[in-house]
Design an enzyme around this catalytic site. Structure first.
Site, PDB file in Angstrom:
ATOM      1  N   GLY A   1     -29.176 -23.610  -4.518  1.00 47.90           N
ATOM      2  CA  GLY A   1     -29.338 -24.651  -5.523  1.00 47.90           C
ATOM      3  C   GLY A   1     -30.722 -24.598  -6.136  1.00 47.90           C
ATOM      4  CB  SER A   2     -32.595 -27.072  -8.070  1.00 43.23           C
ATOM      5  OG  SER A   2     -32.822 -28.129  -7.168  1.00 43.23           O
ATOM      6  CB  THR A   3     -37.042 -24.214  -7.020  1.00 40.76           C
ATOM      7  OG1 THR A   3     -36.611 -22.845  -7.130  1.00 40.76           O
ATOM      8  CG2 THR A   3     -38.417 -24.227  -6.383  1.00 40.76           C
ATOM      9  CD  GLU A   4     -36.259 -31.747  -8.616  1.00 47.78           C
ATOM     10  OE1 GLU A   4     -35.602 -31.164  -9.497  1.00 47.78           O
ATOM     11  OE2 GLU A   4     -36.395 -32.978  -8.576  1.00 47.78           O
ATOM     12  N   GLY A  47     -34.655 -27.302  -2.786  1.00 47.46           N
ATOM     13  CA  GLY A  47     -35.069 -26.371  -1.738  1.00 47.46           C
ATOM     14  C   GLY A  47     -36.362 -26.818  -1.062  1.00 47.46           C
ATOM     15  CD  GLU A  76     -29.451 -17.629  -4.549  1.00 43.22           C
ATOM     16  OE1 GLU A  76     -30.332 -17.898  -5.391  1.00 43.22           O
ATOM     17  OE2 GLU A  76     -28.243 -17.592  -4.797  1.00 43.22           O
ATOM     18  CD  GLU A 127     -32.731 -21.864 -12.350  1.00 50.31           C
ATOM     19  OE1 GLU A 127     -33.001 -22.792 -11.574  1.00 50.31           O
ATOM     20  OE2 GLU A 127     -32.135 -20.830 -11.999  1.00 50.31           O
TER      21      GLU A 127
END
Lengths: 288, 480
Positions: B239-242, B244, B261, B392
């Site tokens: 999912g999103s880096t946020e 993560g 990921e 992104e």
């Protein structure tokens, strides 16, 4: 009359040079019996940031060396370390309060560990990388690459064998490192810095900070230009959790500490190398 | 006008009759569909029409706890004791049923997600089945995988997956977890739960022991409950880096193993000697595949200055032929944006792109009046400081930058906190390898883009996350 010996000033090792802490601070290091050993440099947050900068600057060059060359450089560290063995035996013995025989075994194991890791430099890619048999007309392969700048908290007890056991696997694969040495037993780390400075290791590949870890490690854990964090030398679980949380900001790869300091005489396996590697996969079509 | 219509396609809709969507779904816990404890539910809609497809349960913390307990019980009593050879056969069974029911899965995926049927049919579903086949074969060979002589499972894996490839991401998560002897609690995304719920039925058909796979539907709160649950040994998230980052903070100080990921902002580099037509196809595939809802999408085109005009002209010509519309139409190239929320985000970042001075272009295309749609879009005159070059967008929006030398291309490509994927187009072999070596990204596609295979490790550098999925490397996240 007895000769008065010339004592050494114990300094940091950053970017291939030996600066004092920019803060001007030092702290008293005692041997295992509580006797004064040295005033070691007490690294500051700024020293930690300088060390990261030096490590980043060295990364491109070091990671671009051929694995064969990196293996030779690490082997050279072993050679130079061997030639300083007597000094290191003395320092380990005093710092860790061991017998001479124990200290000797520890220094010998350290040299042997460097030789072991040196040999991995040009072999690891074949062991952990390879081609991938994809179900389409493509040539597809994966290979390991260094993660980047790795901050390492060295073990607190084993001041030489432990230190080399955490630094060697990180740098042999092409990473650069900022290591916070054992806070109470920093002397072998400073001697190791002198060994590194005279063994063809480019400046900045290994940077050594001395002082209480609370002064520098939080800065390293939160630093946005550090890619990974090895917390091996952090014994307090709450501190380790705080550092891991700080490391989440830029998603550093974190190696958590074990409940007790590992037995450094055991076979290290690949884990300390593969922890600080990225896998890159490359695809290309096959056709005429 | 008459000339234009010669090349128009007649609609070729795939029939919906093959799917049988229930009006409401429970949670799949311990091998049965059960009602959620709190009785809360939410609706999942077709993003192409906004039609309500089904009512889906929202798992509370309590429901997650029950699912973890079911997974723990199955782990302790059945799955961890079973030989790898037997586990392997269950995974092969699942792979076969995925193939048998592939038409149904593809239609359901396109309905719930909005992606074109040709993608769900030719990419998502076959790859999902292939993943189960691949990892099925590993289950009884783990001691040969290079992770020590006696690799052991971790226990219960908590898995949270995104809405862009619902079934495929489920396969990426569940297949290696089960092969290694773990049991799972998986949460599909709240906008795309239906293929995961159909997968639950497939587990029943395969007679998979109850509790080995548990599917809990819900939104962020359900995901948080899984990640934070103290009896979960492993967290796998895509999912999103946020999010993560939040997960990395949540698991700090625990013994949980984590693979993440996350997002990307991949550079797709086109050198002046690249075969232009192939490169244009690759650019289109890189950013418009799956409406650009791809973490590894080639969202930054870096084109060498000397060929930039030619590449852009051909790219625009090609974009004008993309067919945007009904996901179930077999001719459709670009389907619906997955949700109103995502559409708002794409619109907002595109407006930022314009206000920061980049030039926006889309081909003329008729978008349906209902549902969530965004035309294929390209921005030129983009600088590295622009938000559309850094963030992104996760939609069909391409930012174009130029370069003069290979070194400049690599510098620009690597000028991002992400590092998931990259593309390189050139006819010169040595330049491909040089560029691939310099790019700090987990997957590099040379003269191709967006290719996936179960044998091929996938995952990012830096803030694109850690750990690899796929291949031998993909086992590492599920064993100790």
């Amino acid at each position: 009359m007895t000769r008065i010996d010339v004592r050494k000033t114990y300094k940091l090792y950053v970017g291939g040079a030996f600066p004092r802490s920019e803060s001007g601070r030092s702290y008293v290091v005692e041997d295992a019996k509580g006797k004064f050993l040295a005033n070691a440099a007490q690294a500051s947050r700024k020293d930690a940031r300088d060390a990261v900068q030096a490590a980043r600057k060295a990364f491109a060059g070091w990671s671009a060396r051929t694995p064969y060359n990196r293996g030779q450089v690490v082997y050279r560290i072993a050679e130079v370390l061997e030639s300083r063995a007597a000094q290191l035996v003395d320092e380990v013995q005093r710092g860790e309060g061991e017998t001479k025989r124990q200290a000797q075994a520890s220094v010998e194991a350290t040299v042997d560990r460097l030789v072991w890791y040196a040999g991995w430099a040009d072999k690891l890619a074949q062991v952990v990388g390879g081609t991938n048999p994809v179900a389409a007309p493509y040539f597809d392969f994966s290979l390991p690459e260094p993660t980047g700048v790795v901050a390492v908290v060295a073990p607190q007890e084993s001041s030489l064998l432990g230190l080399v056991s955490v630094v060697a696997p990180v740098v042999v694969t092409g990473n650069t490192v900022v290591v916070a040495a054992s806070a109470e037993r920093p002397v072998p780390a400073i001697t190791l810095s002198e060994v590194l400075a005279t063994s063809d290791v480019p400046g900045g590949v290994v940077n050594v900070l001395t002082g209480p870890i609370g002064d520098t490690v939080p800065t390293l854990a939160a630093h946005m230009d550090v890619n990974a964090l090895d917390l091996t030398g952090v014994s307090d679980p709450a501190t380790a959790a705080d550092l891991e949380r700080a490391a989440a900001e830029n998603l550093k790869r974190v190696l958590r500490p074990e409940a007790a300091e590992p037995d450094w005489t055991l076979d290290p396996g690949l884990d300390r190398m593969t922890r600080f590697l990225e896998t890159k996969t490359v695809w290309h079509p096959v056709g005429i | 006008m008459a000339d234009k219509n010669v090349f128009d396609y007649a609609p070729a809709p795939e029939s919906r009759a093959v799917v049988d969507i229930r009006s409401s779904y429970g949670l799949f816990v311990g091998g049965e569909f059960v009602d959620p404890v709190g009785g809360r539910s939410f609706k999942t809609i077709s993003p192409a029409t906004e039609e309500v497809l089904a009512e889906v349960s929202e798992a509370s913390e309590h429901d997650v706890d029950l699912a973890v307990k079911a997974a723990r019980k199955a782990y302790t009593r059945v799955w961890s004791r079973m030989s790898g050879r037997e586990r392997s056969k269950y995974l092969f069974r699942i792979a076969r049923i995925l193939q048998e029911r592939s038409r149904e899965l593809a239609v359901l995926e396109s309905l719930d997600n909005g992606k074109p049927i040709k993608e769900s049919r030719d990419v998502d579903v076959p790859l999902a089945a292939a993943h189960f086949f691949y990892y099925a074969g590993w289950a009884d060979k783990l001691e040969h995988a290079g992770f020590g002589p006696d690799p052991q499972p971790l226990g219960v894996a908590g898995q949270v997956i995104p809405w862009n490839f619902p079934l495929l991401m489920l396969a990426w998560k569940i297949a290696p977890a089960l092969a290694c002897g773990n049991t799972v609690v998986l949460k599909p995304a709240e906008t795309t739960p239906l293929t995961a719920l159909l997968f639950a039925e497939i587990c029943q058909q395969a007679d998979l022991p109850p509790g080995v796979v548990n599917i809990v539907t819900g939104a962020g709160g359900t995901g948080r409950a899984i990640v934070a649950h103290e009896d979960v040994d492993k967290v796998a998230f895509t999912g999103s880096t946020e999010v993560g980052r939040l997960i990395a903070r949540t698991v700090a100080g625990t013994d949980k193993k984590v693979t993440l990921e996350l997002g990307g902002k991949a550079a797709n580099i086109v050198f002046d000697d690249a075969p232009v037509d192939q490169a244009v196809e690759g650019i289109v595939n890189g950013i418009f595949f799956n409406q650009g809802h791809v973490c590894c999408a080639g969202s930054r085109l870096l084109v060498q200055e000397s060929v930039a005009d030619e590449v852009l002209e051909r790219l625009k010509r090609r974009m004008a032929t993309l067919r945007v519309g009904d996901p179930l139409d077999k001719n459709t190239d670009v389907g619906a944006i997955n949700s109103a929320e995502q559409l708002a985000k794409i619109r907002q970042l595109s407006e930022v792109g314009e206000s920061e001075g980049a030039e926006r272009w889309s081909p003329a295309c008729d978008l349906p009046s209902h549902g969530f749609w965004f035309p294929p879009t390209v921005f030129t005159g983009v600088s590295q400081a622009h938000r559309i070059a850094r963030e992104e967008i996760f939609g069909p929006v391409l930012s174009v930058l130029t370069f003069r030398t290979p070194t400049e291309a690599v510098e620009k490509a690597n000028n991002t906190p992400f590092g998931l994927s990259a593309g390189v187009w050139t006819d010169k072999g040595s330049r491909i390898l040089w560029t691939a070596e310099k790019l700090r990204a987990g997957v590099v596609w040379a003269n191709t883009f967006n290719k996936f295979d179960p044998t091929s490790p996938f995952g990012g550098y830096q803030e694109s996350g850690y750990g690899r999925e796929g291949g031998r490397h993909g086992l590492e996240g599920y064993i100790r």
